[in-house]
Design a protein around this motif. Structure first.
Motif, PDB file in Angstrom:
ATOM      1  N   GLU A   1      45.364 -24.114 150.853  1.00 42.90           N
ATOM      2  CA  GLU A   1      44.751 -23.851 149.550  1.00 42.90           C
ATOM      3  C   GLU A   1      45.018 -22.416 149.109  1.00 42.90           C
ATOM      4  N   ILE A   2      44.883 -21.481 150.038  1.00 43.93           N
ATOM      5  CA  ILE A   2      45.180 -20.079 149.727  1.00 43.93           C
ATOM      6  C   ILE A   2      46.645 -19.927 149.332  1.00 43.93           C
ATOM      7  N   GLY A   3      47.520 -20.644 150.042  1.00 45.94           N
ATOM      8  CA  GLY A   3      48.944 -20.576 149.727  1.00 45.94           C
ATOM      9  C   GLY A   3      49.251 -21.064 148.328  1.00 45.94           C
ATOM     10  N   HIS A   4      48.582 -22.142 147.908  1.00 47.69           N
ATOM     11  CA  HIS A   4      48.786 -22.637 146.545  1.00 47.69           C
ATOM     12  C   HIS A   4      48.338 -21.601 145.519  1.00 47.69           C
ATOM     13  N   TYR A   5      47.200 -20.968 145.757  1.00 52.33           N
ATOM     14  CA  TYR A   5      46.715 -19.943 144.838  1.00 52.33           C
ATOM     15  C   TYR A   5      47.698 -18.773 144.764  1.00 52.33           C
ATOM     16  N   ALA A   6      48.240 -18.395 145.922  1.00 58.57           N
ATOM     17  CA  ALA A   6      49.173 -17.273 145.956  1.00 58.57           C
ATOM     18  C   ALA A   6      50.452 -17.597 145.176  1.00 58.57           C
TER      19      ALA A   6
END
Length: 304
Positions: free
Chosen positions: A76-81
């Motif tokens: 999820e953090i990767g998608h936001y990044a």
């Protein structure tokens, strides 16, 4: 502070939803004004890095004090990044570098305004959205109207080839970012999601500034005002509205709003910088309004 507004009465919610597109267009348009005011006093990537870190300094205490929900996984953090890099570094970096290299703001706005056509074409392949004939007509009218509004800028010269390339990078980034945000970040909390997006953007933009710029900033009154406006109004206000609109509407309908940005920017620049609009430009604005209405008003512009 989730992206949905379930606690509001229906009437207030309806008014808010009706106002959001127009407010977004106005706020987004002022980004070109802020860039024009601030870029003479700082290199593009340095300017953006300062902007991103100031946004982080505001978002972090808000997220902590309001106990915002944090991402549940590294994915999820990767998608936001990824979305943050596309929308902040790719789009904003491309536009700022282009203006810094001498490409006029009107020409930059025209190139980026092609985005709705790309989103409409790609949304069917990636998001399962089918665009009706009426929507395609609206998108074509919008593009024609934008061309009329900035036709004077096109006659002034294209500018440096590298600047045009930067505009094309910005166009690709905002197109990809819009679709990526819709597909992978639909449930993003505005506080913590934005935090990770701006963190990724600040790190990458900062490293690029260290490598390619001298980091020299002239702290004039105009620069401070431009930086403050871009941090508070654009990064926190306009981008939050963009995410809300992406979640609540089809990707091609949200993208069609960008057709209104160049004429709106011209209207704002008129009293500030003395830029005037002739009959051809006013006719172009009318075409833009009609085109956006065809895409956004009820009546089946979009089909599933």
């Amino acid at each position: 502070m989730k992206m949905s507004m379930p606690s509001r009465p229906p009437a207030i919610r309806s008014v808010a939803l009706a106002v959001m597109p127009g407010l977004f267009v106005f706020l987004w348009s002022t980004g070109f004004i802020g860039a024009k005011l601030g870029l003479p006093y700082a290199p593009p990537l340095t300017f953006l890095t300062l902007r991103f870190f100031l946004v982080l300094a505001l978002l972090l205490p808000v997220a902590l004090l309001t106990r915002a929900p944090w991402p549940r996984s590294a994915a999820e953090i990767g998608h936001y990044a990824v979305a943050g890099l596309l929308l902040h570094v790719g789009y904003l970096g491309g536009v700022y570098i282009a203006i810094g290299l001498g490409v006029e703001a009107g020409l930059s706005a025209l190139i980026v305004s092609i985005q709705p056509l790309l989103v409409a074409a790609l949304a069917g392949l990636l998001l399962g959205e089918r665009v009706s004939r009426r929507a395609w007509i609206g998108l074509a009218l919008g593009l024609a109207g934008v061309g009329l509004v900035v036709q004077g800028k096109l006659g002034a010269g294209i500018g440096d080839v590298a600047g045009i390339a930067a505009c094309l990078v910005a166009l690709a980034a905002i197109t990809g970012g819009t679709i990526y945000q819709k597909r992978f970040c639909a449930g993003m909390d505005l506080r913590t999601g934005n935090l990770f997006q701006f963190l990724a953007a600040a790190v990458v933009a900062g490293l690029a500034a260290l490598l390619f710029e001298d980091l020299e900033v002239q702290w004039t009154g105009e620069f401070v005002f431009a930086l403050g406006w871009l941090v508070l109004v654009l990064s926190l206000g306009a981008f939050s509205l963009l995410y809300l609109l992406i979640r609540r509407g089809a990707a091609n309908r949200v993208a069609s709003l960008f057709f209104l940005v160049p004429p709106c920017t011209a209207l704002i620049a008129w009293p500030l910088f003395g830029e005037t609009l002739g009959p051809v430009e006013l006719a172009g604005m009318a075409l833009v309004v009609v085109g956006v209405a065809l895409v956004n008003l009820p009546g089946g512009a979009l089909r599933r």
